[in-house]
Structure formats: structure tokens, C-alpha cells
Design an enzyme around this catalytic site. Structure first.
Site, PDB file in Angstrom:
ATOM      1  CE1 TYR A  56      -2.939  -3.123   0.168  1.00 44.89           C
ATOM      2  CE2 TYR A  56      -3.325  -2.730   2.490  1.00 44.89           C
ATOM      3  CZ  TYR A  56      -3.532  -3.485   1.346  1.00 44.89           C
ATOM      4  OH  TYR A  56      -4.344  -4.603   1.404  1.00 44.89           O
ATOM      5  CG  HIS A  95      -0.818  -8.668  -0.382  1.00 43.12           C
ATOM      6  ND1 HIS A  95      -0.427  -7.376  -0.236  1.00 43.12           N
ATOM      7  CD2 HIS A  95      -2.158  -8.602  -0.563  1.00 43.12           C
ATOM      8  CE1 HIS A  95      -1.467  -6.567  -0.333  1.00 43.12           C
ATOM      9  NE2 HIS A  95      -2.531  -7.291  -0.531  1.00 43.12           N
TER      10      HIS A  95
HETATM   11  N1  LIG Z   1      -5.530  -8.791   0.980  1.00 43.14           N
HETATM   12  C1  LIG Z   1      -5.885  -8.148  -0.103  1.00 43.14           C
HETATM   13  O1  LIG Z   1      -5.556  -8.549  -1.236  1.00 43.14           O
HETATM   14  C2  LIG Z   1      -6.710  -6.908   0.024  1.00 43.14           C
HETATM   15  C3  LIG Z   1      -7.343  -6.354  -1.096  1.00 43.14           C
HETATM   16  C4  LIG Z   1      -8.130  -5.222  -0.909  1.00 43.14           C
HETATM   17  C5  LIG Z   1      -8.268  -4.671   0.355  1.00 43.14           C
HETATM   18  N2  LIG Z   1      -7.605  -5.182   1.429  1.00 43.14           N
HETATM   19  C6  LIG Z   1      -7.712  -4.597   2.778  1.00 43.14           C
HETATM   20  O2  LIG Z   1      -9.081  -4.425   3.099  1.00 43.14           O
HETATM   21  C7  LIG Z   1      -9.331  -3.057   3.395  1.00 43.14           C
HETATM   22  C8  LIG Z   1     -10.732  -2.671   2.991  1.00 43.14           C
HETATM   23  O3  LIG Z   1     -10.957  -2.875   1.612  1.00 43.14           O
HETATM   24  P1  LIG Z   1     -11.016  -1.665   0.542  1.00 43.14           P
HETATM   25  O4  LIG Z   1     -10.269  -0.508   1.044  1.00 43.14           O
HETATM   26  O5  LIG Z   1     -10.630  -2.272  -0.755  1.00 43.14           O
HETATM   27  O6  LIG Z   1     -12.567  -1.359   0.416  1.00 43.14           O
HETATM   28  P2  LIG Z   1     -13.776  -1.028   1.406  1.00 43.14           P
HETATM   29  O7  LIG Z   1     -13.347  -0.977   2.803  1.00 43.14           O
HETATM   30  O8  LIG Z   1     -14.888  -1.949   1.006  1.00 43.14           O
HETATM   31  O9  LIG Z   1     -14.199   0.428   0.913  1.00 43.14           O
HETATM   32  C9  LIG Z   1     -13.365   1.538   1.059  1.00 43.14           C
HETATM   33  C10 LIG Z   1     -13.994   2.690   0.284  1.00 43.14           C
HETATM   34  O10 LIG Z   1     -15.294   2.972   0.766  1.00 43.14           O
HETATM   35  C11 LIG Z   1     -15.359   4.298   1.311  1.00 43.14           C
HETATM   36  N3  LIG Z   1     -16.106   4.191   2.571  1.00 43.14           N
HETATM   37  C12 LIG Z   1     -15.685   3.679   3.754  1.00 43.14           C
HETATM   38  N4  LIG Z   1     -16.665   3.711   4.670  1.00 43.14           N
HETATM   39  C13 LIG Z   1     -17.737   4.258   4.061  1.00 43.14           C
HETATM   40  C14 LIG Z   1     -19.049   4.539   4.482  1.00 43.14           C
HETATM   41  N5  LIG Z   1     -19.470   4.278   5.720  1.00 43.14           N
HETATM   42  N6  LIG Z   1     -19.907   5.112   3.575  1.00 43.14           N
HETATM   43  C15 LIG Z   1     -19.503   5.375   2.318  1.00 43.14           C
HETATM   44  N7  LIG Z   1     -18.271   5.122   1.855  1.00 43.14           N
HETATM   45  C16 LIG Z   1     -17.390   4.562   2.725  1.00 43.14           C
HETATM   46  C17 LIG Z   1     -13.940   4.749   1.497  1.00 43.14           C
HETATM   47  O11 LIG Z   1     -13.817   6.139   1.265  1.00 43.14           O
HETATM   48  P3  LIG Z   1     -13.251   7.139   2.395  1.00 43.14           P
HETATM   49  O12 LIG Z   1     -11.887   6.628   2.765  1.00 43.14           O
HETATM   50  O13 LIG Z   1     -13.220   8.441   1.692  1.00 43.14           O
HETATM   51  O14 LIG Z   1     -14.226   7.069   3.531  1.00 43.14           O
HETATM   52  C18 LIG Z   1     -13.208   3.987   0.403  1.00 43.14           C
HETATM   53  O15 LIG Z   1     -13.323   4.673  -0.830  1.00 43.14           O
HETATM   54  C19 LIG Z   1      -8.230  -2.336   2.608  1.00 43.14           C
HETATM   55  O16 LIG Z   1      -8.093  -0.986   3.002  1.00 43.14           O
HETATM   56  C20 LIG Z   1      -7.065  -3.218   2.888  1.00 43.14           C
HETATM   57  O17 LIG Z   1      -6.565  -2.978   4.199  1.00 43.14           O
HETATM   58  C21 LIG Z   1      -6.852  -6.321   1.276  1.00 43.14           C
END
Ligand SMILES: NC(=O)c1ccc[n+]([C@@H]2O[C@H](COP(=O)([O-])OP(=O)(O)OC[C@H]3O[C@@H](n4cnc5c(N)ncnc54)[C@H](OP(=O)(O)O)[C@@H]3O)[C@@H](O)[C@H]2O)c1
Length: 280
Positions: free
Chosen positions: A56, A114
Site C-alpha cells: 500500500y 499477500h
Molecule cells: N488482501 C488483499 O488482497 C486486500 C485487497 C483489498 C483490500 N484489502 C484490505 O481491506 C481493506 C478494505 O478494503 P477496501 O479498502 O478495498 O474497500 P472497502 O473498505 O470496502 O471500501 C473503502 C472505500 O469505501 C469508502 N467508505 C468507507 N466507509 C464508508 C461509508 N461508511 N460510507 C460510504 N463510503 C465509505 C472509502 O472512502 P473514504 O476513505 O473516503 O471514507 C473507500 O473509498 C483495505 O483498506 C485493505 O486494508 C486487502
């Protein structure tokens, strides 16, 4: 403060079932303050698991995380991930040292591969076990492993010491319910649901909006509450907005009725057969 239920790892360590993601943090210096503030707010609200990765922002998210946990390391369950191409026995150790330096700490609570890459699983596991013996990590796991990958992992020496598998899981990506999720639950391996609100893309679904209104909640809260119905599962929403972090934390208070869970099944059907694990 919301009452966030705990999840237990195989080694007895307990963590909250709602944690904090960090993907896309650390990309822009102008956002650093609000990102650190958002993570701190989450910690204050009991979302004391932070998920980051060397990938990241190429270490930038780990630096943001390091700032957020400064002075309160012991309150935090810290998760990071190694790039597959760094996951040789020696490479994993060197990558971990670099992550620890960026995070300004001397240990990770959980270190994940990962995704699967070119290095044999035996080698990666041996490196993880070296790190565990050295006290640099508390435990290790994997990410983006489908059922066949998990079964293969169980055949390598010490492969059964894996405590977690972090995978894509949300209302619109329910494939793991067919096989991987029950297998992990039966095997004592915690599932970490990433992109739990599908990066915001599911939030305009009319049925989700209808159900949310009935609880005076938001679609994101319903999407998270749906995941929290599962045993041995941790959801890790990411937000760089303190108000949305609060909103996400409050999802733990939402108790969805059987009727509404059935309505969600109608709008986001569960899998009827094996679907290969998807990745974002
Ligand atoms: N292991 C892997 O391969 C892998 C892959 C993807 C993700 N991850 C991990 O999982 C975490 C979460 O997944 P993600 O970041 O892909 O997606 P997510 O948590 O499903 O969504 C994040 C997005 O939604 C917005 N958001 C968050 N809370 C909200 C709410 N209550 N209402 C409206 N919008 C909201 C955020 O914007 P704002 O920040 O502007 O609020 C951001 O744009 C990642 O950050 C990472 O740590 C791991």
C-alpha cells in the site's frame, strides 16, 4: 462506544471483529493528517485491529499506520502483508524488518502472504516460522487463498500453523460461503473479509438502502452487519474520514432480523455452486 464482538484466533488471542483497512492511505502527503486521525478515531472506538501491507503506497500506508499507533502500540493488533515476490525464506524476514521500521515497532501481531506467487509455500512458511520464533511476529497467515490453496498449505511442514486467510468478501461477492468460509471455520482459521463494502460500489443498491432506512442506519452499516453475522470473521473497512469510521464502528450495534437477512439473500444471492475466489 459501540460493543464490537471479539473473534478468537487459534492461539487464543482475541481481536475485534471490526478492524481498519489502510489501502490507498499514504499516497498523498496532503491527506496524511486526516488518515492518521481516522485510524486513531477507529482505535478510540474499539476497532483496534489495523490491516496494512508493504504494497500500500509502497510502504506509505505502513508509515501512516506507524503514526496512528505511536504511543499506543499495545492497544493495537497490527497486521501487515508481504509481497509474494519477497516471500522466500530469507526475503520474508527482510521484508518484515522493513515493515517494522516503517511502522516504528518491533513486532507485528499477524503477518500475511499477500497472494500466492513464485516462491514455494514451504519456503514462505519456514520464513514465517523463523520470524515467529524470533518474536518479530505473533502469528502468520495468508491472503487470497482459495480452498485448494488452503488444502495444499496444510500439507507443507508447519502449514497448519496458519491462523488467518484474508479474502474478498461482501454482499456482492459471496462465493466463499459455498466452501472456503465453512472450511476455514471448521479448521479454526479466521477469515478476514476485505473490501467489505465493495469499495462503496454496493451502497446504492435499492434493497440495501430500503433495509438501512428501516433501521435508521446506513447502507454501509447494513453491509458490515451482514458480515458480522458470521462466526470467526473480521471485516476491515477502510475509511479516511473520521465520521465514516464512526459510522462503520456503529455497524456492530446493528442486529439484522431473519426477514431482512432473507431480503438481502434475495438482492445478493448466496452461491449455489463453487465459484473461484475473486481478488481485487
Ligand atoms: N488482501 C488483499 O488482497 C486486500 C485487497 C483489498 C483490500 N484489502 C484490505 O481491506 C481493506 C478494505 O478494503 P477496501 O479498502 O478495498 O474497500 P472497502 O473498505 O470496502 O471500501 C473503502 C472505500 O469505501 C469508502 N467508505 C468507507 N466507509 C464508508 C461509508 N461508511 N460510507 C460510504 N463510503 C465509505 C472509502 O472512502 P473514504 O476513505 O473516503 O471514507 C473507500 O473509498 C483495505 O483498506 C485493505 O486494508 C486487502
Amino acid at each position: 462506544m459501540p460493543d464490537i464482538p471479539n473473534v478468537s484466533f487459534a492461539d487464543g488471542v482475541e481481536v475485534p471483529s471490526l478492524g481498519l483497512g489502510t489501502w490507498n492511505m499514504g499516497e498523498h502527503a496532503s491527506q496524511a493528517m486526516i488518515e492518521v486521525e481516522s485510524l486513531k478515531r477507529g482505535l478510540d472506538l474499539g476497532m483496534t485491529l489495523i490491516d496494512t501491507a508493504e504494497m500500500y503506497a509502497e510502504g506509505g500506508a505502513e508509515k501512516i499506520t506507524g503514526q496512528a499507533i505511536a504511543g499506543r502500540r499495545d492497544q493495537v493488533f497490527l497486521v501487515s502483508k508481504v509481497y509474494p515476490w519477497n516471500a522466500s525464506r530469507q526475503g520474508v524476514i527482510e521484508a518484515c524488518d522493513r515493515s517494522l521500521e516503517r511502522l516504528k515497532t518491533d513486532r507485528l501481531d499477524l503477518y500475511l502472504l499477500h497472494w500466492r506467487g513464485e516462491h514455494p509455500l514451504e519456503e514462505t512458511v519456514a520464513g514465517f516460522e523463523d520470524l515467529r520464533r524470533a518474536g518479530k511476529i505473533g502469528a502468520w497467515g495468508v491472503s487470497n487463498f482459495d480452498l485448494d490453496d488452503m488444502q495444499e498449505l496444510m500439507t507443507v511442514p508447519d502449514g497448519d500453523k496458519c491462523v488467518a486467510n484474508q479474502v474478498l468478501y461482501n454482499l456482492s461477492r459471496r462465493g466463499i460461503e459455498y466452501d472456503l468460509l465453512p472450511w476455514c471455520q471448521e479448521s479454526g482459521i479466521v477469515v478476514m473479509a476485505y473490501s467489505p463494502i465493495e469499495q462503496g460500489r454496493i451502497l446504492r443498491n435499492p434493497e440495501l438502502i430500503r433495509i438501512a432506512k428501516a433501521y435508521q442506519a446506513t447502507p454501509a452499516q447494513v453491509a458490515l452487519a451482514f458480515l458480522l453475522e458470521r462466526d470467526s470473521l473480521i471485516a476491515i473497512p477502510k475509511s479516511a474520514n473520521p465520521q465514516r469510521v464512526e459510522e462503520n464502528a456503529q455497524a456492530a450495534e446493528l442486529d439484522l432480523s431473519e426477514e431482512d437477512l432473507a431480503a438481502l439473500d434475495g438482492a445478493f444471492p448466496p452461491p449455489g455452486r463453487k465459484t473461484p475466489l475473486e481478488m481485487l
